[in-house]
Design a protein around this motif. Structure first.
Motif, PDB file in Angstrom:
ATOM      1  N   GLY A  48       0.660  -0.925   0.052  1.00  0.00           N
ATOM      2  CA  GLY A  48      -0.034  -0.091   0.029  1.00  0.00           C
ATOM      3  C   GLY A  48       0.547   1.353   0.024  1.00  0.00           C
ATOM      4  N   VAL A  49       1.694   1.209  -0.634  1.00  0.00           N
ATOM      5  CA  VAL A  49       2.977   2.355  -0.835  1.00  0.00           C
ATOM      6  C   VAL A  49       3.073   2.807  -2.219  1.00  0.00           C
ATOM      7  CG1 VAL A  49       4.529   3.507  -0.315  1.00  0.00           C
ATOM      8  CG2 VAL A  49       3.953   1.911   1.244  1.00  0.00           C
ATOM      9  N   ILE A  50       2.464   4.081  -2.567  1.00  0.00           N
ATOM     10  CA  ILE A  50       2.915   4.273  -4.155  1.00  0.00           C
ATOM     11  C   ILE A  50       3.857   5.523  -4.068  1.00  0.00           C
ATOM     12  CG2 ILE A  50       1.850   5.669  -5.786  1.00  0.00           C
ATOM     13  CD1 ILE A  50      -1.249   4.889  -4.884  1.00  0.00           C
ATOM     14  N   TYR A  51       4.625   4.995  -4.250  1.00  0.00           N
ATOM     15  CA  TYR A  51       6.099   6.296  -4.343  1.00  0.00           C
ATOM     16  C   TYR A  51       6.587   7.576  -4.977  1.00  0.00           C
ATOM     17  CZ  TYR A  51      11.587   5.993  -4.721  1.00  0.00           C
ATOM     18  OH  TYR A  51      12.492   6.484  -4.707  1.00  0.00           O
ATOM     19  N   ARG A  52       5.870   7.594  -5.963  1.00  0.00           N
ATOM     20  CA  ARG A  52       5.908   8.746  -6.005  1.00  0.00           C
ATOM     21  C   ARG A  52       6.987   8.859  -7.142  1.00  0.00           C
ATOM     22  NH1 ARG A  52       0.730  11.699  -3.558  1.00  0.00           N
ATOM     23  NH2 ARG A  52       2.359  11.344  -2.016  1.00  0.00           N
ATOM     24  N   ASP A  53       8.393   9.053  -6.749  1.00  0.00           N
ATOM     25  CA  ASP A  53       9.104  10.051  -7.293  1.00  0.00           C
ATOM     26  C   ASP A  53      10.641   9.186  -7.823  1.00  0.00           C
ATOM     27  OD1 ASP A  53      10.558  11.940  -6.998  1.00  0.00           O
ATOM     28  OD2 ASP A  53      11.644  12.178  -5.256  1.00  0.00           O
TER      29      ASP A  53
END
Ligand SMILES: Nc1ncnc2c1ncn2[C@@H]1O[C@H](COP(=O)(O)OP(=O)(O)OP(=O)(O)O)[C@@H](O)[C@H]1O
Length: 826
Positions: A559-564
């Motif tokens: 449940g971790v959207i990294y985004r970077d």
């Protein structure tokens, strides 16, 4: 008694005299009709024919008598009676005891006794056969009752026990003689309809953690239902969702049973019992999702969208995730039969993540109350490659933990053999708790937005670490505490070869410190610059992005959207494999990993009619089974160039010869409006401010592959604004050089689709991307053992370290050991 039946003698007196207590029975069992018949035959009396006739008569009369007196017979003939039972022995003694009989009489008696013996044998064999029939009938009846009860949604309290115990995973207790006693207590309790737990949204506490009988009974029902192969279609079909849940639960249960059959301890069974139901959704406060986040549960089994209060951070989902991981790691069995879901993590870590989630939830509320407008602000970074941050919705408060109690190598199985764990553990024992003073800071590795990273050696050891040092006051002043907190929370969860290991964390002198694994190989950005033409050869790019894909897959599962994602955040470890770092911009959300079993005919993907696929996925990504020729977690790739009948949406399609279950762990419903990322890597939906979800990671994944292959990003403009405009408006173009394969371009095309909903990976995440022909032949499970394209220059590193003033002057020795140790891990 049985023996009486065969003593059909006219010599009643003899019989009464010699048969003792059986005499009465003989008389009682003789009918008047028999007696008449005997009278009629008096003229033959004394002749051999007469004897023979009598013999046959007696036998036939016996049969009819037995039939008439069946109840009596049954009483006298126990099911356990065998040839040596008393009833058998009674006839013979009578013959030998008789002394006053004539030879003829003796002969007749002998014949009679023989015949009686045979008849007795016959009868007894029938009786013996009859008894099992009776018990079998009982069993069938019991099963029938059970099935009919289950069809009506109830489990019989008593009748089902016998059959239930056969399906029990709990070892039968030896001191319990009867099978029904060995039935787990939970089976004996009355149950409720299968669908009830999943429908009961308001039920307090997850069934995963609850020990209530209800939850356990649900397992019971599922077990029975699946074991009798009750067709789902026969159930009331007015509630499709419920139907699917039942189907899924049932098949999941089968999967679990298959896996756990080898598990001897009942403790495991308890765990299974509690994890079987689908995770219930915790009621969540709307305020958490307001403006900033809209976090939902993804369920492939057509789970209806819950109202907003229910759609939120799902603690039970994480817990399930954790439990499933635990099981699959322990069992290591490969069962391709039913759908199931699996992922990796361990319970303690998951518990941590849950508490962290709760913390964030509370903090978000506090923050919104304090400063509702703050969440709308965002900062711009200085360069086009620096990260943008527009999310201040998280708390400014930070809960500090300054010890290592929660960390142990047990929490990080993939690092369990790491000497650094031992060093940390030893230091903790030695010093009580760790602090910055226990480390020699050797060198500043770099400075980020929220802190500075140092190369450090744990004093008295040869172990190097990267320590991220953050000033709490500075963070609070700049409203970056929440980012630091998010990064720390995520780091604590991680246990993956391509993600950093957090060895310790502590606070000293108002500084928060994260002790992480050190990567000596620099980052991919630097490494790319060193390549000929400033871009990687395709095999190297493929290797790196494959490892990144696995890291992202794992993060999404958690449940971790990294985004970077960008090359600067991809560090190269000493063994040449990569490590994705920097989680302060990541978004936490709920996810519900599911293993989908395709029901469509081969060649048709159930969820997507387009997109490239192959079947080389490992079904259980954390399968620990050793590769072998006989058993492998890889299915042979059976792709074909034959085009599908359906017109593909994206690029070249390959038909699946076989459809295998697909693990879907994509937080597809997570939403954020934050302006977060790096200009050249920003997804169009972020720039448009439409809200974004996990698909942003697949966009950035496409940009990354593009950059690694072409040495530049696809939409770069002369300035940041132009870059942003290009991302939204400009169509994707590929330079003529360097030469890049069609498959690579096709994958990039699939990923750089401007509408997130049509983007490759947006629906099923990494499962879709892994099947792209670009990754054809890649052994996903063993990529960590593959030889990396490039190994970091250890001598150069040693020189640097020496320059940094490494104490002891034994750097080379350390590096040797460490390198060997590291390779051993993989
Ligand atoms: N584990 C590590 N091993 C080696 N170098 C590291 C490690 N972690 C970070 N670094 C280096 O330290 C520098 C600072 O990292 P840090 O994560 O603090 O900031 P950043 O990557 O610039 O991102 P942000 O500003 O978003 O925090 C980076 O250049 C990075 O390469």
């Amino acid at each position: 008694m049985g023996s009486c039946e065969i003593v059909e003698e006219k010599d009643e007196a003899t019989l009464s005299k010699h048969s003792g207590r059986y005499g009465k029975s003989v008389l009682g069992s003789s009918s008047s009709k028999d007696f008449e018949g005997r009278k009629q035959g008096e003229k033959y009396h004394g002749s051999l024919e007469y004897d023979i006739d009598k013999l046959f008569q007696s036998i036939s009369v016996k049969t009819s008598t037995r039939l008439r007196t069946s109840s009596f017979h049954n009483t006298g003939t126990s099911a356990s009676a065998g040839p040596s039972s008393p009833s058998m022995r009674m006839a013979s003694p009578r013959v030998f005891v008789e002394t006053s009989l004539s030879l003829k009489q003796a002969l007749r008696d002998r014949c009679v006794s023989k015949a009686s013996e045979m008849a007795a044998l016959k009868r007894l064999s029938k009786s013996a056969a009859a008894s099992p029939r009776v018990s079998e009938a009982d069993r069938i009846k019991s099963l029938y009752n059970q099935v009919s009860c289950n069809r009506s949604g109830f489990v019989p309290v008593d009748k089902g026990k016998g059959s239930l115990v056969e399906r029990s995973l709990i070892p039968v207790n030896s001191d319990k003689a009867s099978t029904s006693k060995s039935v787990p207590k939970c089976y004996e309790e009355p149950s409720k309809p299968i669908s009830e737990p999943t429908q009961n949204k308001s039920s307090k506490g997850s069934c995963l953690s609850s020990r209530s009988g209800d939850d356990q009974i649900e397992l019971d029902e599922i077990v029975v239902a699946s074991s009798v192969k009750e067709p789902v279609i026969s159930l009331p079909s007015d509630n499709a969702t419920e139907l699917e849940k039942r189907t899924l639960s049932s098949t999941l249960d089968l999967e679990r049973r298959g896996k756990l059959e080898n598990t001897p301890c009942s403790g495991t069974e308890k765990k299974v019992t509690r994890m079987i139901p689908r995770p219930k959704q915790k009621p969540k406060r709307k305020i958490i999702l307001k403006k900033k986040l809209k976090i939902g549960i993804v369920s492939v089994s057509n789970t209806t969208k819950k109202d907003e209060d229910d759609v939120s951070l799902d603690a039970s989902a994480n817990k399930l995730l954790c439990q499933r991981c635990h099981c699959s790691l322990k069992s290591t069995s490969i069962d391709n039969q039913p759908p199931s879901y699996t992922t990796s993590h361990n319970p303690e870590v998951c518990a941590d993540s849950l508490s962290s989630e709760a913390e964030i939830v509370v903090m978000k509320q506090e923050k919104e109350r304090e400063n509702p407008a703050s969440s709308e602000k965002f900062e711009f970074s200085l360069s086009s490659k620096d990260s943008l941050v527009g999310d201040y919705s998280r708390s400014t408060s930070m809960s500090e933990e300054s010890n290592l109690s929660r960390f142990s190598c047990g929490n990080k199985p993939h690092m369990s053999m790491d000497v650094r764990w031992e060093a940390i553990k030893h230091a903790k024992l030695q010093y009580g708790s760790l602090g910055l003073r226990h480390f020699n800071l050797l060198k500043k590795l770099g400075c980020g937005d929220i802190g500075t990273v140092y190369l450090a050696e744990l004093i008295g050891t040869n172990c190097l670490f990267a320590i991220k040092v953050m000033d709490n006051e500075f963070l609070a002043r700049r409203k970056k505490s929440s980012r630091a907190q998010a990064e720390r929370d995520i780091l604590k969860m991680l246990d993956h070869p391509f993600l950093p290991t957090l060895y310790a964390q502590f606070t000293s002198d108002h500084l928060s410190c994260l002790v992480m694994e050190y990567c000596p190989g620099g980052d991919l950005h630097v490494l790319r610059q060193k390549q000929l033409g400033r871009c990687f050869p395709e095999p190297a790019a493929r290797f790196y992005v494959a490892e990144i894909l696995l890291a992202l897959e794992y993060l999404h599962m958690l449940g971790v959207i990294y985004r970077d994602l960008k090359p600067e955040n991809i560090l190269v470890r000493e063994d040449g494999h990569i490590m994705l770092t920097d989680f302060d911009l990541s978004l936490r959300c709920a996810v519900n990993p599911t293993l989908l079993r395709s029901t469509s005919p081969p060649g048709n993907d159930p969820a997507r009619s387009s997109g490239p696929y192959n079947t080389s996925n490992c079904i259980q990504p954390f399968c620990t089974m050793e590769p072998s020729f006989q058993v492998s977690c890889f299915s042979p790739r059976l792709s074909t160039n034959q085009q599908q009948g359906q017109k593909p949406k994206r690029g070249n399609q390959q038909q699946m010869k076989r459809s295998l279950p697909q693990l879907v762990a994509e937080p597809t419903e997570a939403r954020s409006n934050s302006f977060v990322g790096t200009h050249e890597y920003l997804a169009p939906e972020i720039i448009r401010g439409q809200g974004h979800g996990a698909a942003v990671d697949w966009w950035t994944f496409g940009v990354l592959l593009y950059e690694l292959l072409y040495g530049k990003t696809p939409f770069k403009g002369h300035n940041n604004d132009e870059t942003l405009a290009n991302v939204v408006l400009q169509s994707l173009k590929f330079p003529d050089s360097p030469l890049v394969s069609f498959q690579a371009k096709d994958l990039i095309r699939g990923l750089l689709v401007k509408e997130p909903e049509n983007r490759l990976g947006s629906e099923k995440g990494s499962a879709e991307i892994k099947r792209h022909p670009f990754f054809e032949g890649l052994n996903w499970a063993l990529i960590r053992c593959a030889i990396p394209p490039e190994l970091p220059d250890f001598y150069e590193f040693g020189g640097r370290q020496e320059a940094a003033g490494s104490p002891g002057g034994n750097d080379n020795k350390y590096l040797e050991c460490k390198a060997i140790g590291e390779f051993e891990l993989f």
